[in-house]
Motif scaffolding. Structure first.
Motif, short mmCIF file in Angstrom:
data_model
loop_
_atom_site.label_atom_id
_atom_site.label_comp_id
_atom_site.label_asym_id
_atom_site.label_seq_id
_atom_site.Cartn_x
_atom_site.Cartn_y
_atom_site.Cartn_z
N ALA A 98 -35.83 -51.18 -11.33
CA ALA A 98 -34.54 -51.54 -10.73
C ALA A 98 -33.76 -50.21 -10.66
O ALA A 98 -32.87 -50.19 -9.85
N THR A 99 -33.78 -49.52 -11.57
CA THR A 99 -32.88 -48.27 -11.59
C THR A 99 -33.51 -47.57 -10.41
O THR A 99 -32.41 -46.84 -9.62
N GLN A 101 -34.88 -48.33 -7.80
CA GLN A 101 -34.45 -49.27 -6.30
C GLN A 101 -32.86 -48.90 -6.05
O GLN A 101 -32.62 -48.73 -5.05
N SER A 102 -32.11 -48.82 -7.23
CA SER A 102 -30.82 -48.87 -7.10
C SER A 102 -30.39 -47.26 -6.62
O SER A 102 -29.71 -47.10 -5.53
N GLN A 105 -31.57 -47.18 -3.02
CA GLN A 105 -30.58 -47.74 -2.03
C GLN A 105 -29.30 -46.68 -1.84
O GLN A 105 -28.71 -46.65 -0.88
N GLY A 106 -28.91 -46.09 -2.92
CA GLY A 106 -27.62 -45.22 -2.92
C GLY A 106 -27.97 -44.06 -2.10
O GLY A 106 -27.10 -43.37 -1.43
N SER A 149 -36.24 -51.79 1.26
CA SER A 149 -35.24 -51.91 0.39
C SER A 149 -34.51 -53.17 0.30
O SER A 149 -34.04 -53.92 -0.59
#
Length: 152
Positions: A98-99, A101-102, A105-106, A149
């Protein structure tokens, strides 16, 4: 039990190396022969980890200030996701993903790719990654997977 996820530092290199090697020897060894495990281990000596820290976004999960899991992002490629065998199945791998993927996305990354081991294929499938193809490096089989994403 505290398990923060944070960016790895140079001081984490030896601990990251130990987590990866223990995971390779105990978990991945079920799916790969000893010569493949030994070859892969060479890529994760502490000095190699130090070099990777300058090339990738490397994260660690800790419990009581001890590194127990790691994962990294190399542009749009997820790499080196390993959880110490004693902590596998506890959700740390999913939290690290999750980290990543974040972070992706950023950085406006639309498709994340991962060269998965046979051992981790089911883990990535549960996270929404789909198999694209197999690659072989000698006797080592790697499953190339990807995830959008924002899946439609």
């Amino acid at each position: 039990m505290n398990n923060p996820i944070r960016r790895a530092t140079a001081q984490d290199a030896a601990a990251i190396s130990q987590v990866i090697i223990q995971s390779l020897r105990q978990s991945n060894a079920r799916d790969y022969p000893p010569d493949v495990i030994a070859q892969v281990e060479k890529n994760f000596a502490p000095q190699s980890i130090l070099a990777l820290l300058g090339q990738r976004q490397v994260f660690v999960a800790t419990i009581d200030h001890q590194v127990v899991a790691t994962a990294s992002l190399d542009r749009d490629v997820v790499r080196s996701v390993f959880v110490h065998p004693e902590h596998q199945g506890s959700g740390l791998g999913s939290k690290l993903m999750a980290t990543l993927q974040s972070a992706a996305q950023g950085a406006n990354i639309e498709v994340l790719r991962v060269p998965s081991s046979i051992t981790a294929e089911g883990f990535y499938l549960k996270l929404g990654f789909l198999k694209v193809r197999d690659e072989f490096h000698g006797a080592e089989r790697t499953i190339i997977m990807e995830r959008r994403s924002n899946p439609d």
